[in-house]
Design a protein around this motif. Sequence first.
Motif, mmCIF file in Angstrom:
data_model
loop_
_atom_site.group_PDB
_atom_site.id
_atom_site.type_symbol
_atom_site.label_atom_id
_atom_site.label_comp_id
_atom_site.label_asym_id
_atom_site.label_seq_id
_atom_site.Cartn_x
_atom_site.Cartn_y
_atom_site.Cartn_z
ATOM 1 N N ILE A 176 9.605 1.131 -9.815
ATOM 2 C CA ILE A 176 10.063 2.303 -9.063
ATOM 3 C C ILE A 176 8.994 2.757 -8.077
ATOM 4 O O ILE A 176 9.276 2.993 -6.901
ATOM 5 C CB ILE A 176 10.449 3.450 -10.020
ATOM 6 C CG1 ILE A 176 11.681 3.057 -10.827
ATOM 7 C CG2 ILE A 176 10.673 4.744 -9.257
ATOM 8 C CD1 ILE A 176 12.003 3.997 -11.962
ATOM 9 N N ALA A 177 7.766 2.861 -8.553
ATOM 10 C CA ALA A 177 6.671 3.309 -7.689
ATOM 11 C C ALA A 177 6.482 2.359 -6.519
ATOM 12 O O ALA A 177 6.256 2.784 -5.380
ATOM 13 C CB ALA A 177 5.382 3.419 -8.497
ATOM 14 N N ARG B 119 3.399 3.693 2.150
ATOM 15 C CA ARG B 119 2.141 3.052 2.564
ATOM 16 C C ARG B 119 2.195 2.502 3.991
ATOM 17 O O ARG B 119 1.284 2.760 4.783
ATOM 18 C CB ARG B 119 1.744 1.976 1.551
ATOM 19 C CG ARG B 119 0.315 1.521 1.679
ATOM 20 C CD ARG B 119 -0.081 0.680 0.476
ATOM 21 N NE ARG B 119 0.115 1.371 -0.789
ATOM 22 C CZ ARG B 119 -0.856 1.985 -1.468
ATOM 23 N NH1 ARG B 119 -2.086 1.950 -1.022
ATOM 24 N NH2 ARG B 119 -0.594 2.592 -2.600
ATOM 25 N N PRO B 120 3.250 1.755 4.370
ATOM 26 C CA PRO B 120 3.270 1.274 5.761
ATOM 27 C C PRO B 120 3.286 2.406 6.793
ATOM 28 O O PRO B 120 2.638 2.303 7.835
ATOM 29 C CB PRO B 120 4.551 0.442 5.842
ATOM 30 C CG PRO B 120 4.896 0.097 4.449
ATOM 31 C CD PRO B 120 4.360 1.203 3.593
ATOM 32 N N VAL B 121 4.016 3.479 6.502
ATOM 33 C CA VAL B 121 4.067 4.606 7.441
ATOM 34 C C VAL B 121 2.675 5.230 7.579
ATOM 35 O O VAL B 121 2.201 5.475 8.697
ATOM 36 C CB VAL B 121 5.116 5.655 6.999
ATOM 37 C CG1 VAL B 121 4.968 6.950 7.778
ATOM 38 C CG2 VAL B 121 6.524 5.090 7.151
ATOM 39 N N LEU B 122 2.021 5.462 6.452
ATOM 40 C CA LEU B 122 0.679 6.049 6.504
ATOM 41 C C LEU B 122 -0.319 5.109 7.175
ATOM 42 O O LEU B 122 -1.173 5.548 7.949
ATOM 43 C CB LEU B 122 0.200 6.413 5.098
ATOM 44 C CG LEU B 122 0.954 7.555 4.413
ATOM 45 C CD1 LEU B 122 0.477 7.722 2.974
ATOM 46 C CD2 LEU B 122 0.797 8.853 5.185
ATOM 47 N N LYS C 241 -4.591 4.368 2.492
ATOM 48 C CA LYS C 241 -4.474 3.729 1.183
ATOM 49 C C LYS C 241 -4.639 4.746 0.067
ATOM 50 O O LYS C 241 -3.839 4.798 -0.861
ATOM 51 C CB LYS C 241 -5.512 2.613 1.045
ATOM 52 C CG LYS C 241 -5.405 1.942 -0.308
ATOM 53 C CD LYS C 241 -6.238 0.724 -0.396
ATOM 54 C CE LYS C 241 -6.152 0.060 -1.744
ATOM 55 N NZ LYS C 241 -5.174 0.516 -2.674
ATOM 56 N N PHE C 242 -5.671 5.573 0.141
ATOM 57 C CA PHE C 242 -5.896 6.552 -0.921
ATOM 58 C C PHE C 242 -4.805 7.623 -0.959
ATOM 59 O O PHE C 242 -4.415 8.075 -2.034
ATOM 60 C CB PHE C 242 -7.277 7.194 -0.802
ATOM 61 C CG PHE C 242 -8.388 6.271 -1.220
ATOM 62 C CD1 PHE C 242 -8.385 5.660 -2.465
ATOM 63 C CD2 PHE C 242 -9.430 5.981 -0.357
ATOM 64 C CE1 PHE C 242 -9.396 4.801 -2.854
ATOM 65 C CE2 PHE C 242 -10.453 5.123 -0.732
ATOM 66 C CZ PHE C 242 -10.436 4.532 -1.983
ATOM 67 N N THR C 243 -4.296 7.998 0.184
ATOM 68 C CA THR C 243 -3.201 8.972 0.229
ATOM 69 C C THR C 243 -1.938 8.382 -0.400
ATOM 70 O O THR C 243 -1.265 9.038 -1.209
ATOM 71 C CB THR C 243 -2.924 9.404 1.684
ATOM 72 O OG1 THR C 243 -4.131 9.916 2.252
ATOM 73 C CG2 THR C 243 -1.845 10.460 1.738
ATOM 74 N N THR D 291 0.907 9.046 -4.460
ATOM 75 C CA THR D 291 2.342 8.990 -4.758
ATOM 76 C C THR D 291 2.709 7.739 -5.554
ATOM 77 O O THR D 291 3.755 7.697 -6.181
ATOM 78 C CB THR D 291 3.190 9.029 -3.468
ATOM 79 O OG1 THR D 291 2.854 7.902 -2.651
ATOM 80 C CG2 THR D 291 2.963 10.316 -2.706
ATOM 81 N N PHE D 292 1.844 6.748 -5.534
ATOM 82 C CA PHE D 292 2.082 5.513 -6.278
ATOM 83 C C PHE D 292 1.727 5.670 -7.755
ATOM 84 O O PHE D 292 2.487 5.261 -8.635
ATOM 85 C CB PHE D 292 1.251 4.379 -5.652
ATOM 86 C CG PHE D 292 1.264 3.105 -6.433
ATOM 87 C CD1 PHE D 292 2.371 2.273 -6.415
ATOM 88 C CD2 PHE D 292 0.175 2.723 -7.206
ATOM 89 C CE1 PHE D 292 2.395 1.089 -7.128
ATOM 90 C CE2 PHE D 292 0.179 1.541 -7.917
ATOM 91 C CZ PHE D 292 1.284 0.726 -7.878
ATOM 92 N N TYR D 293 0.568 6.259 -8.049
ATOM 93 C CA TYR D 293 0.088 6.275 -9.425
ATOM 94 C C TYR D 293 0.810 7.253 -10.338
ATOM 95 O O TYR D 293 0.872 7.016 -11.544
ATOM 96 C CB TYR D 293 -1.424 6.535 -9.475
ATOM 97 C CG TYR D 293 -2.198 5.264 -9.271
ATOM 98 C CD1 TYR D 293 -2.121 4.236 -10.198
ATOM 99 C CD2 TYR D 293 -2.973 5.067 -8.147
ATOM 100 C CE1 TYR D 293 -2.814 3.049 -10.020
ATOM 101 C CE2 TYR D 293 -3.664 3.888 -7.953
ATOM 102 C CZ TYR D 293 -3.582 2.893 -8.890
ATOM 103 O OH TYR D 293 -4.265 1.720 -8.707
ATOM 104 N N ILE D 294 1.342 8.309 -9.816
ATOM 105 C CA ILE D 294 2.042 9.256 -10.697
ATOM 106 C C ILE D 294 3.208 8.565 -11.409
ATOM 107 O O ILE D 294 3.247 8.533 -12.646
ATOM 108 C CB ILE D 294 2.464 10.528 -9.934
ATOM 109 C CG1 ILE D 294 1.206 11.310 -9.528
ATOM 110 C CG2 ILE D 294 3.411 11.388 -10.771
ATOM 111 C CD1 ILE D 294 1.455 12.440 -8.558
#
Length: 154
Positions: A96-97, A106-109, A128-130, A134-137
């Motif tokens: 899901i993440a 990620r591509p947008v950022l 990447k860090f931003t 949203t990925f790790y939660i």
Amino acid sequence: MQIKNKKVLEWIKRYLPAELISIIITLVTSIWILTQTKSNMTMAIVGTWAGNFGYFGTILLNDIIITKRDLNSKNKKYTIQTFLKNLRALFVEFGIAEVFDSLIIRPVLMYYIPIWLNNVSLGVIIAKFTADITFYIPAIISYEMSKKKFRDFE
């Protein structure tokens, strides 16, 4: 408090090596692609997917090593079925993440932040860090929920 610290240490041990590999691959690939194509869009997409390859490759390799070690200690063999279970556990943990992360966030950022900062290296790292937030939660929640059901490799 000790349980919380133990969990955080578990997550760091699980995710940090893959993050380090991913950061290097993402940064090198992004800079190289941008110099070759002069396209921020291509850089964002290729950088995202190259970083994912390094990240998930590292996680999968670590999972295989841990599973093999555990099975060897019980005089059991690592089989193709075990490998498929490793893949399934990875999919449950990140599915899901990863869909939202790799296809949208990620591509947008990675496209916009380097442009806004007028600095590719710093922009890619900040993007990447931003995106990782949203990925790790959802990834950590899925990992914790799936440990008992999808991480029994016997």
